[in-house]
Design an enzyme around this catalytic site. Sequence first.
Site, PDB file in Angstrom:
ATOM      1  CG  ASP A   1       5.031 -47.846 -17.804  1.00 41.57           C
ATOM      2  OD1 ASP A   1       4.263 -47.794 -18.780  1.00 41.57           O
ATOM      3  OD2 ASP A   1       6.267 -47.917 -17.910  1.00 41.57           O
TER       4      ASP A   1
ATOM      5  CB  THR B   1       1.513 -40.928 -27.072  1.00 42.00           C
ATOM      6  OG1 THR B   1       0.980 -42.033 -26.336  1.00 42.00           O
ATOM      7  CG2 THR B   1       1.432 -41.221 -28.558  1.00 42.00           C
TER       8      THR B   1
END
Length: 382
Positions: free
Chosen positions: A169, A34
Amino acid sequence: MLAEDIKNKFISLFNKNPLIVRSPGRINLIGEHTDYHGGYVLPAAIDMEIICAISTNYNNKCKIIAYDLKESVEFDLSNLDQSVKGWPDYILGVIKQFKNGGMEIKGFDCVFGGNIPQGVGLSSSAAMECAFAYSFNMLFEHDLSNLEIVKLSNEAASEVEGVKCGIMDQFASVNGKANQIFRLDCKTLEYEYFNFVLEDYRVVLCDTQLKHSLASSDYIKRRNECDEGVAILQKHYSNIHSLRDVTIGQLKQHRPEMNPAIFKRCKYVVEENDRVLDCCNLLKKGDLEGFGEKMFETHDGLRWDYEVSCKELDFLQAEAKMSNMVIGARMISGRSGGCTINIVKIEYLDQFVKYMSDSCKNELNLDLKTYHVKIENGTSKL
Ligand code: GLA
């Protein structure tokens, strides 16, 4: 331990005291695929990390030792255009981003190492980019904010991977907090922490050790397929910029205009964004079981609609779900196959690991690796 070992190695090699920086890997509880659609994610930093011991050396050379790999590279800052495939590329990528931003990097000596398994979906490379970006920022006094470090590391990742990566991340590695997960809005970059103290449960990752990678080309393909869906919707709605702005009602209304694959990809992303928001509400109510149910749904979406799973991950997820020892389970890998994440009932912890390992061996003839992860703080100086 790891930090002590790396520090000692640095001192024995360079005979001076280094700056020590820790940067963790991450898990994502929900909100998969997403981030690059401007959507929501719900990640956390973990207790697996990269440790970087580093100091300036007052010349133009960089000497870097990869402690665990027993490898080293040396390069001159005046020649950054070499590509040293593998880990050095990430460091060169970060240095180049500083230079592109007009921020000086001087020569340095470094020993780094880590304990994040690679290629299983725990973002070991993001941890590395953030460890170095954070270290350079401190060492060369550039005064970057955490957000700037995140963005710079993300740019470096995109350059190295040759594909525009989502921001989750690096964001999770830098901004994680112990015992908390956070909802990140990848459109506005606003974020909110939620307590995630798992008294009766533990997070266990099951790693098939298979590298069934969703290659960069597939990552780009999914992005393009979704963009195709967005372009169709944009003909009807002026306020739609990405799938983040789309409701399931709008999508269904215009289904006849889309080819079935495009519809499925878009449906997954729109539903997954809703699941993240639902999960935050469930967390506020303390409903972890409801949260786990959503994780099961995510796996189904990744399997049938976004089509990024593989038979081994489907097997592991189904096996965990049927065992009744977990309240939630799904694949976690983005591009790099290998792992499922499981919220395991604490009383079944050992039994679960044995059960999953035996099933994996019997049905897939694979040696399963399992990791128990804790939620920890993000990047910091030690
Ligand atoms: C990879 C990317 C992330 C994210 C995930 C899928 O891990 O690096 O930014 O897109 O895939 O959720």
